[in-house]
Scaffold this motif. Structure first.
Motif, PDB file in Angstrom:
ATOM      1  N   SER A  17      -5.035 -21.646  14.462  1.00  0.00           N
ATOM      2  CA  SER A  17      -4.934 -20.237  14.078  1.00  0.00           C
ATOM      3  C   SER A  17      -3.609 -19.951  13.393  1.00  0.00           C
ATOM      4  CB  SER A  17      -5.045 -19.348  15.316  1.00  0.00           C
ATOM      5  OG  SER A  17      -6.286 -19.504  15.960  1.00  0.00           O
ATOM      6  N   LEU A  18      -3.645 -18.952  12.538  1.00  0.00           N
ATOM      7  CA  LEU A  18      -2.445 -18.445  11.890  1.00  0.00           C
ATOM      8  C   LEU A  18      -2.582 -16.949  11.723  1.00  0.00           C
ATOM      9  CD1 LEU A  18      -1.692 -20.957   8.962  1.00  0.00           C
ATOM     10  CD2 LEU A  18      -0.269 -20.545  10.977  1.00  0.00           C
ATOM     11  N   ASN A  19      -1.442 -16.296  11.650  1.00  0.00           N
ATOM     12  CA  ASN A  19      -1.434 -14.856  11.405  1.00  0.00           C
ATOM     13  C   ASN A  19      -0.568 -14.584  10.192  1.00  0.00           C
ATOM     14  OD1 ASN A  19      -0.700 -11.976  11.637  1.00  0.00           O
ATOM     15  ND2 ASN A  19      -1.837 -12.109  13.539  1.00  0.00           N
ATOM     16  N   VAL A  20      -1.094 -13.852   9.247  1.00  0.00           N
ATOM     17  CA  VAL A  20      -0.307 -13.442   8.089  1.00  0.00           C
ATOM     18  C   VAL A  20      -0.168 -11.930   8.100  1.00  0.00           C
ATOM     19  CG1 VAL A  20      -0.793 -15.428   6.622  1.00  0.00           C
ATOM     20  CG2 VAL A  20      -2.363 -13.489   6.631  1.00  0.00           C
ATOM     21  N   SER A  21       0.949 -11.459   7.578  1.00  0.00           N
ATOM     22  CA  SER A  21       1.219 -10.033   7.534  1.00  0.00           C
ATOM     23  C   SER A  21       1.597  -9.625   6.117  1.00  0.00           C
ATOM     24  CB  SER A  21       2.375  -9.674   8.471  1.00  0.00           C
ATOM     25  OG  SER A  21       2.095 -10.026   9.795  1.00  0.00           O
ATOM     26  N   CYS A  22       1.445  -8.349   5.864  1.00  0.00           N
ATOM     27  CA  CYS A  22       1.778  -7.812   4.554  1.00  0.00           C
ATOM     28  C   CYS A  22       2.431  -6.455   4.754  1.00  0.00           C
ATOM     29  CB  CYS A  22       0.510  -7.677   3.726  1.00  0.00           C
ATOM     30  SG  CYS A  22       0.697  -6.801   2.173  1.00  0.00           S
ATOM     31  N   THR A  23       3.601  -6.304   4.177  1.00  0.00           N
ATOM     32  CA  THR A  23       4.329  -5.049   4.284  1.00  0.00           C
ATOM     33  C   THR A  23       4.544  -4.474   2.900  1.00  0.00           C
ATOM     34  OG1 THR A  23       5.473  -5.847   6.255  1.00  0.00           O
ATOM     35  CG2 THR A  23       6.417  -3.960   5.138  1.00  0.00           C
ATOM     36  N   THR A  24       4.386  -3.173   2.777  1.00  0.00           N
ATOM     37  CA  THR A  24       4.589  -2.551   1.479  1.00  0.00           C
ATOM     38  C   THR A  24       5.682  -1.495   1.542  1.00  0.00           C
ATOM     39  OG1 THR A  24       3.059  -0.703   1.732  1.00  0.00           O
ATOM     40  CG2 THR A  24       2.104  -2.805   1.048  1.00  0.00           C
ATOM     41  N   SER A  25       6.212  -1.178   0.391  1.00  0.00           N
ATOM     42  CA  SER A  25       7.155  -0.080   0.254  1.00  0.00           C
ATOM     43  C   SER A  25       6.939   0.559  -1.108  1.00  0.00           C
ATOM     44  CB  SER A  25       8.608  -0.559   0.393  1.00  0.00           C
ATOM     45  OG  SER A  25       8.903  -1.501  -0.616  1.00  0.00           O
ATOM     46  N   GLY A  26       7.347   1.822  -1.218  1.00  0.00           N
ATOM     47  CA  GLY A  26       7.234   2.486  -2.503  1.00  0.00           C
ATOM     48  C   GLY A  26       5.916   3.184  -2.746  1.00  0.00           C
ATOM     49  N   LEU A  27       5.046   3.216  -1.739  1.00  0.00           N
ATOM     50  CA  LEU A  27       3.809   3.977  -1.888  1.00  0.00           C
ATOM     51  C   LEU A  27       3.418   4.558  -0.536  1.00  0.00           C
ATOM     52  CD1 LEU A  27       1.630   1.950  -0.440  1.00  0.00           C
ATOM     53  CD2 LEU A  27       1.362   0.987  -2.709  1.00  0.00           C
ATOM     54  N   ASN A  28       2.481   5.482  -0.558  1.00  0.00           N
ATOM     55  CA  ASN A  28       1.982   6.076   0.680  1.00  0.00           C
ATOM     56  C   ASN A  28       0.928   5.138   1.263  1.00  0.00           C
ATOM     57  OD1 ASN A  28       3.566   8.423   0.447  1.00  0.00           O
ATOM     58  ND2 ASN A  28       2.082   9.306  -0.977  1.00  0.00           N
ATOM     59  N   PHE A  29       1.397   4.255   2.101  1.00  0.00           N
ATOM     60  CA  PHE A  29       0.576   3.158   2.607  1.00  0.00           C
ATOM     61  C   PHE A  29      -0.739   3.658   3.189  1.00  0.00           C
ATOM     62  CE2 PHE A  29      -0.030  -1.102   4.056  1.00  0.00           C
ATOM     63  CZ  PHE A  29      -0.568  -1.050   5.333  1.00  0.00           C
ATOM     64  N   ASP A  30      -0.714   4.767   3.906  1.00  0.00           N
ATOM     65  CA  ASP A  30      -1.912   5.224   4.606  1.00  0.00           C
ATOM     66  C   ASP A  30      -2.931   5.891   3.687  1.00  0.00           C
ATOM     67  OD1 ASP A  30      -0.499   8.240   6.179  1.00  0.00           O
ATOM     68  OD2 ASP A  30      -0.547   7.558   4.093  1.00  0.00           O
ATOM     69  N   GLN A  31      -2.677   5.863   2.397  1.00  0.00           N
ATOM     70  CA  GLN A  31      -3.634   6.445   1.458  1.00  0.00           C
ATOM     71  C   GLN A  31      -4.424   5.384   0.685  1.00  0.00           C
ATOM     72  OE1 GLN A  31      -1.753   9.343  -1.091  1.00  0.00           O
ATOM     73  NE2 GLN A  31      -0.947  10.537   0.619  1.00  0.00           N
ATOM     74  N   PHE A  32      -4.128   4.124   0.941  1.00  0.00           N
ATOM     75  CA  PHE A  32      -4.744   3.066   0.144  1.00  0.00           C
ATOM     76  C   PHE A  32      -5.364   1.975   1.004  1.00  0.00           C
ATOM     77  CE2 PHE A  32      -3.410   4.624  -3.863  1.00  0.00           C
ATOM     78  CZ  PHE A  32      -2.214   5.282  -3.628  1.00  0.00           C
ATOM     79  N   ALA A  33      -6.513   1.502   0.545  1.00  0.00           N
ATOM     80  CA  ALA A  33      -7.097   0.320   1.137  1.00  0.00           C
ATOM     81  C   ALA A  33      -6.184  -0.870   0.863  1.00  0.00           C
ATOM     82  CB  ALA A  33      -8.480   0.067   0.542  1.00  0.00           C
ATOM     83  N   MET A  34      -6.329  -1.904   1.662  1.00  0.00           N
ATOM     84  CA  MET A  34      -5.543  -3.123   1.498  1.00  0.00           C
ATOM     85  C   MET A  34      -6.472  -4.317   1.535  1.00  0.00           C
ATOM     86  SD  MET A  34      -2.345  -2.222   1.223  1.00  0.00           S
ATOM     87  CE  MET A  34      -1.569  -3.818   1.451  1.00  0.00           C
ATOM     88  N   GLY A  35      -6.075  -5.361   0.828  1.00  0.00           N
ATOM     89  CA  GLY A  35      -6.907  -6.553   0.793  1.00  0.00           C
ATOM     90  C   GLY A  35      -6.101  -7.836   0.806  1.00  0.00           C
ATOM     91  N   TRP A  36      -6.768  -8.901   1.228  1.00  0.00           N
ATOM     92  CA  TRP A  36      -6.220 -10.250   1.098  1.00  0.00           C
ATOM     93  C   TRP A  36      -7.128 -11.034   0.153  1.00  0.00           C
ATOM     94  CZ3 TRP A  36      -1.640 -12.040   2.745  1.00  0.00           C
ATOM     95  CH2 TRP A  36      -0.988 -11.390   3.800  1.00  0.00           C
ATOM     96  N   PHE A  37      -6.494 -11.771  -0.722  1.00  0.00           N
ATOM     97  CA  PHE A  37      -7.173 -12.687  -1.619  1.00  0.00           C
ATOM     98  C   PHE A  37      -6.590 -14.074  -1.389  1.00  0.00           C
ATOM     99  CE2 PHE A  37      -9.506  -9.997  -4.688  1.00  0.00           C
ATOM    100  CZ  PHE A  37      -9.119  -8.755  -4.213  1.00  0.00           C
ATOM    101  N   ARG A  38      -7.283 -15.088  -1.888  1.00  0.00           N
ATOM    102  CA  ARG A  38      -6.727 -16.433  -1.795  1.00  0.00           C
ATOM    103  C   ARG A  38      -7.091 -17.241  -3.032  1.00  0.00           C
ATOM    104  NH1 ARG A  38     -10.470 -19.259   2.943  1.00  0.00           N
ATOM    105  NH2 ARG A  38     -12.258 -19.796   1.601  1.00  0.00           N
ATOM    106  N   GLN A  39      -6.227 -18.171  -3.320  1.00  0.00           N
ATOM    107  CA  GLN A  39      -6.497 -19.114  -4.400  1.00  0.00           C
ATOM    108  C   GLN A  39      -6.417 -20.508  -3.818  1.00  0.00           C
ATOM    109  OE1 GLN A  39      -4.221 -18.573  -7.979  1.00  0.00           O
ATOM    110  NE2 GLN A  39      -5.641 -19.821  -9.141  1.00  0.00           N
ATOM    111  N   THR A  40      -7.548 -21.157  -3.758  1.00  0.00           N
ATOM    112  CA  THR A  40      -7.604 -22.508  -3.225  1.00  0.00           C
ATOM    113  C   THR A  40      -7.256 -23.513  -4.308  1.00  0.00           C
ATOM    114  OG1 THR A  40      -9.964 -22.566  -3.680  1.00  0.00           O
ATOM    115  CG2 THR A  40      -9.301 -21.877  -1.477  1.00  0.00           C
ATOM    116  N   PRO A  41      -6.832 -24.714  -3.948  1.00  0.00           N
ATOM    117  CA  PRO A  41      -6.468 -25.712  -4.950  1.00  0.00           C
ATOM    118  C   PRO A  41      -7.604 -25.963  -5.938  1.00  0.00           C
ATOM    119  CG  PRO A  41      -5.766 -26.424  -2.791  1.00  0.00           C
ATOM    120  CD  PRO A  41      -6.600 -25.201  -2.579  1.00  0.00           C
ATOM    121  N   GLY A  42      -7.339 -25.782  -7.194  1.00  0.00           N
ATOM    122  CA  GLY A  42      -8.344 -26.005  -8.214  1.00  0.00           C
ATOM    123  C   GLY A  42      -9.342 -24.888  -8.358  1.00  0.00           C
TER     124      GLY A  42
END
Length: 125
Positions: A17-42
């Motif tokens: 298991s692993l846990n990743v986090s994402c922190t933002t600044s400069g916007l009203n965080f609670d007004q926007f959806a958030m997403g995770w994307f990934r790019q696998t090798p190749g």
């Protein structure tokens, strides 16, 4: 200026298991959806998960359903993804992104606006 910063990630054995986090600044965080994307090798960058602005709606790509769990803490401007039962094919660079609206429209890049630099996740077999 909007900043999106990922943390966590690293090297883990298959099944771990692993846990990743994402922190933002400069916007009203609670007004926007958030997403995770990934790019696998190749591979191309693909959508993994999305959470609506208030956390009520969560969207998971089929390849992570039942293994990954997302949450957000709007008081801390932070978005979390807990990754369990990791597989070698989960290896890649994981990117956090802010949605263009409060809803999870879909898991396509075009519905997200600001992106982080990415964090590496490596799953060994």
């Amino acid at each position: 200026q909007v900043e999106v910063v990922e943390s966590g990630g690293g090297l883990v054995q298959a099944g771990g298991s692993l846990n990743v986090s994402c922190t933002t600044s400069g916007l009203n965080f609670d007004q926007f959806a958030m997403g995770w994307f990934r790019q696998t090798p190749g591979g191309e960058r693909e959508g993994v998960v999305c959470i609506s602005a208030l956390g009520g709606i969560k969207d998971y790509a089929g390849f992570v359903k039942g293994r990954f769990t997302i949450s957000r803490d709007n008081a801390k401007n932070t978005f979390y993804m807990q990754m369990n039962s990791l597989k070698p094919e989960d290896t890649g660079i994981y990117y956090c992104a802010t949605g263009k609206s409060s809803s999870c429209v879909n898991l396509r890049e075009t519905t997200f606006r600001y992106w982080g630099q990415g964090t590496q996740v490596t799953v060994s077999s």
